[in-house]
Scaffold this motif. Structure first.
Motif, PDB file in Angstrom:
ATOM      1  N   ASP A   1       0.878  -1.167   0.000  1.00  0.00           N
ATOM      2  CA  ASP A   1       0.000   0.000   0.000  1.00  0.00           C
ATOM      3  C   ASP A   1       0.919   1.222   0.000  1.00  0.00           C
ATOM      4  N   PHE A   2       1.270   1.676  -1.175  1.00  0.00           N
ATOM      5  CA  PHE A   2       2.291   2.714  -1.303  1.00  0.00           C
ATOM      6  C   PHE A   2       1.911   4.015  -0.608  1.00  0.00           C
ATOM      7  N   PRO A   3       0.697   4.547  -0.788  1.00  0.00           N
ATOM      8  CA  PRO A   3       0.372   5.810  -0.122  1.00  0.00           C
ATOM      9  C   PRO A   3       0.441   5.740   1.394  1.00  0.00           C
ATOM     10  N   ALA A   4       0.236   4.556   1.979  1.00  0.00           N
ATOM     11  CA  ALA A   4       0.217   4.424   3.431  1.00  0.00           C
ATOM     12  C   ALA A   4       1.574   4.049   4.014  1.00  0.00           C
ATOM     13  N   SER A   5       2.592   3.905   3.193  1.00  0.00           N
ATOM     14  CA  SER A   5       3.912   3.457   3.642  1.00  0.00           C
ATOM     15  C   SER A   5       4.892   4.619   3.730  1.00  0.00           C
ATOM     16  N   ARG A   6       5.933   4.436   4.529  1.00  0.00           N
ATOM     17  CA  ARG A   6       6.998   5.432   4.630  1.00  0.00           C
ATOM     18  C   ARG A   6       8.180   5.113   3.707  1.00  0.00           C
ATOM     19  N   ALA A   7       8.376   3.851   3.419  1.00  0.00           N
ATOM     20  CA  ALA A   7       9.466   3.436   2.522  1.00  0.00           C
ATOM     21  C   ALA A   7       9.092   2.101   1.907  1.00  0.00           C
ATOM     22  N   TYR A   8       9.595   1.840   0.690  1.00  0.00           N
ATOM     23  CA  TYR A   8       9.199   0.630  -0.024  1.00  0.00           C
ATOM     24  C   TYR A   8      10.121   0.397  -1.215  1.00  0.00           C
ATOM     25  N   VAL A   9      10.107  -0.837  -1.696  1.00  0.00           N
ATOM     26  CA  VAL A   9      10.710  -1.179  -2.979  1.00  0.00           C
ATOM     27  C   VAL A   9       9.613  -1.089  -4.024  1.00  0.00           C
ATOM     28  N   ARG A  10       9.792  -0.214  -5.022  1.00  0.00           N
ATOM     29  CA  ARG A  10       8.790  -0.086  -6.093  1.00  0.00           C
ATOM     30  C   ARG A  10       8.930  -1.223  -7.093  1.00  0.00           C
ATOM     31  N   SER A  11      10.164  -1.547  -7.432  1.00  0.00           N
ATOM     32  CA  SER A  11      10.453  -2.563  -8.428  1.00  0.00           C
ATOM     33  C   SER A  11      11.800  -3.175  -8.073  1.00  0.00           C
ATOM     34  N   LYS A  12      11.885  -4.502  -8.090  1.00  0.00           N
ATOM     35  CA  LYS A  12      13.143  -5.146  -7.699  1.00  0.00           C
ATOM     36  C   LYS A  12      14.295  -4.755  -8.610  1.00  0.00           C
ATOM     37  N   SER A  13      13.986  -4.415  -9.868  1.00  0.00           N
ATOM     38  CA  SER A  13      15.044  -4.077 -10.812  1.00  0.00           C
ATOM     39  C   SER A  13      15.657  -2.706 -10.559  1.00  0.00           C
TER      40      SER A  13
END
Length: 541
Positions: free
Chosen positions: A349-361
């Protein structure tokens, strides 16, 4: 390549071998599979060619053909992001001048065939048929040239297809490789270029789709060698330069589910189905999921089966086998598994997160920054502290063997510079020796077996043969950023002062000049689901 070139004036032929590297090529040389390639390596000089970070096709080839890093040309991955929306990259996302356009500005013509991320083609003196990330029946240059190629060579395809046979069949590989060579030779006869660039993608695909099966690898390289031999025989180029965008090798370490780690650290939120991003479930989300919160969702029988398959190591390359284990291979068929699998998975849940991997590449972590992302969660005043804490946290991650997971965890500025810096990840995560792998999976243990037994390595290869090259020169320390300056120098065209590389010592470096700002066309999405499916089948998405 006697230098007389009584043919059509091809002064330099560049051969692109996606994923070409010494550990792959040496056994082929010794087995007599690739006599033409071996002859080029032995006739001139050769050495390692270091790729960039990330060493993936869609970003590395633009770096090679512009001589500039992703922060300057703008392509960091197979995907381009606008907020939380995404599209597969194409040539409009490349915001710097390709080397053939630079040559064209100096009165030199080119033929370019099958280079990734070159669709839609721009105008220049010569001809171009694009490669990976383009749709079938792509926009080529000049307009209508693809129809002429097909009249001369038969139906042209970017991606393998062989009737009822699977796309990964050896016959399908051989046919598209043959088409590359035939199309290139036709265009050279017609345009009589000064410069030619012929790229082969199946030298990479065979490892992703056939897990490095010896018979398939040898068949691919044997056909590539035939096409190189036919091209040299027909057009007698004065000089030949062989390059690759990265290497290839076995992944012998661990797979790290970075988003699951961020979730456990309280930095990432999750959802079920179509509300997450990227949303791979387009055609099936209404039937399977309606974007409920993960805690509220009740899975149906197919979704439960797919979730069960995922827990035992399902990848796009292994979909058929995994579905067969749960009795679903026959009723579902070939296309449905990718869509159903994505819909069945827990998504970020991208809008609710503080940090994330968008795409492994991307090989990195994106911070959900206020004022940059539509629903930023990290205030600008906290950006550096959050980033520093994350770098320290990830640098300390150890595999189940007690070894460091990452070779480097660093701010993006260590690897990228330029006006498009903000489009990339905020933190770059380089797996140790590329023997470990990172993915963005959720709902699975943080560590597991690598889902892809073969994947990219950072070291590719370069070889140069011909009278324009100093074949006694060593090629130690060469990088993909050096290829465009080398091409410019061979033609005595001034090197763009903004290029990140320098000419290889095999040529006398030409002057450096400041060029006018590049004026690329407006960014436009490629609306073709088949491209996404192809990239997914190869494990990139």
């Amino acid at each position: 390549m006697d230098g007389s070139n009584d043919g059509d004036g091809l002064r330099l032929l560049v051969i692109g071998l996606d994923a070409g590297c010494r550990p792959i090529l040496e056994p082929l040389f010794e087995a007599g599979v690739t006599p033409t390639l071996r002859g080029l390596f032995e006739a001139g000089t050769n050495g390692p060619l270091e790729s960039q970070i990330p060493p993936w096709t869609a970003s590395a080839w633009p770096s090679l053909y512009t001589g500039k890093n992703p922060g300057k040309h703008g392509v960091f991955d197979f995907l381009s992001f606008e907020g939380y929306d995404w599209t597969v990259v194409n040539a409009t996302h490349v915001r710097e001048r390709p080397v053939w356009e630079l040559l064209s500005d100096h009165g030199l013509s080119s033929v370019v065939v099958n280079l990734p991320v070159t669709h839609p083609a721009r105008e220049f003196d010569g001809a171009l048929i694009p490669g990976m990330t383009a749709p079938e029946e792509p926009d080529c240059h000049p307009e209508g040239i693809l129809e002429d190629v097909e009249k001369a060579c038969g139906e042209y395809r970017i991606y393998p297809q062989n009737g009822a046979e699977p796309a990964a069949s050896i016959a399908a590989y051989e046919r598209v490789i043959e088409l590359r060579g035939q199309a290139f030779r036709y265009l050279c006869r017609r345009f009589e270029p000064d410069f030619g660039f012929l790229q082969f993608q199946q030298t990479d695909s065979v490892f992703h789709e056939r897990n490095g099966e010896k018979r398939a690898v040898e068949a691919v390289y044997r056909e590539v060698d035939r096409q190189i031999e036919a091209t040299i025989e027909r057009h007698d180029p004065e000089n030949v330069l062989v390059v690759s965008d990265h290497g290839m090798g076995r992944v012998s370490g661990h797979e790290f589910r970075l988003n699951e780690h961020l979730r456990e650290e309280g930095l990432l939120a999750a959802r079920r189905g179509g509300e997450g991003m990227p949303d791979w479930s387009r055609a099936w989300e209404n039937d399977l999921l309606a974007g409920e919160d993960a805690a509220d969702h009740e899975a149906g029988p197919i979704e439960r089966a797919l979730n069960a398959a995922a827990t035992v190591g399902l990848t796009t390359q292994r979909v058929a086998a995994a579905l067969d284990l749960v009795g679903l291979a026959e009723p579902i068929g070939s296309r449905v598994p990718n869509d159903l699998l994505r819909a069945a998975s827990t998504q970020v849940d991208f809008p609710a997160s503080r940090a994330y991997v968008r795409s492994k590449s991307e090989l990195g972590v994106r911070i959900n920054l206020e004022g940059r992302e539509p629903n930023g969660r990290v205030p600008p005043a906290e950006y550096e502290s959050v980033r520093t804490e994350l770098i320290e946290d990830l640098s300390a991650v150890r595999t189940p063997d007690g070894e460091p997971m990452f070779e480097t965890v660093a701010p993006r500025e260590r690897y990228f510079s330029g006006p498009h810096l903000d489009n990339g990840p905020d933190i770059v995560t380089v797996p140790a020796g590329f023997d470990n792998a990172i993915v963005g999976d959720l709902d699975r243990p943080r560590f597991g077996e690598p889902m892809e037994p073969w994947n990219h390595k950072r070291t590719g290869v370069v070889a140069a043969a011909g009278p324009a090259f100093d074949e006694s020169a060593a090629l130690e320390g060469a990088t993909i950023f050096d290829i465009a300056p080398t091409i410019c120098s061979l033609f005595d065209v001034p090197i763009d002062a903004d290029m990140d590389g320098t000419a290889l010592p095999i040529v006398e470096e030409s002057a450096v000049a400041d060029y006018p700002d590049y004026e690329p066309t407006a960014v436009a999405a490629t609306d073709d689901g088949a491209v996404e499916e192809r990239l997914s089948d190869l494990g990139y998405l």
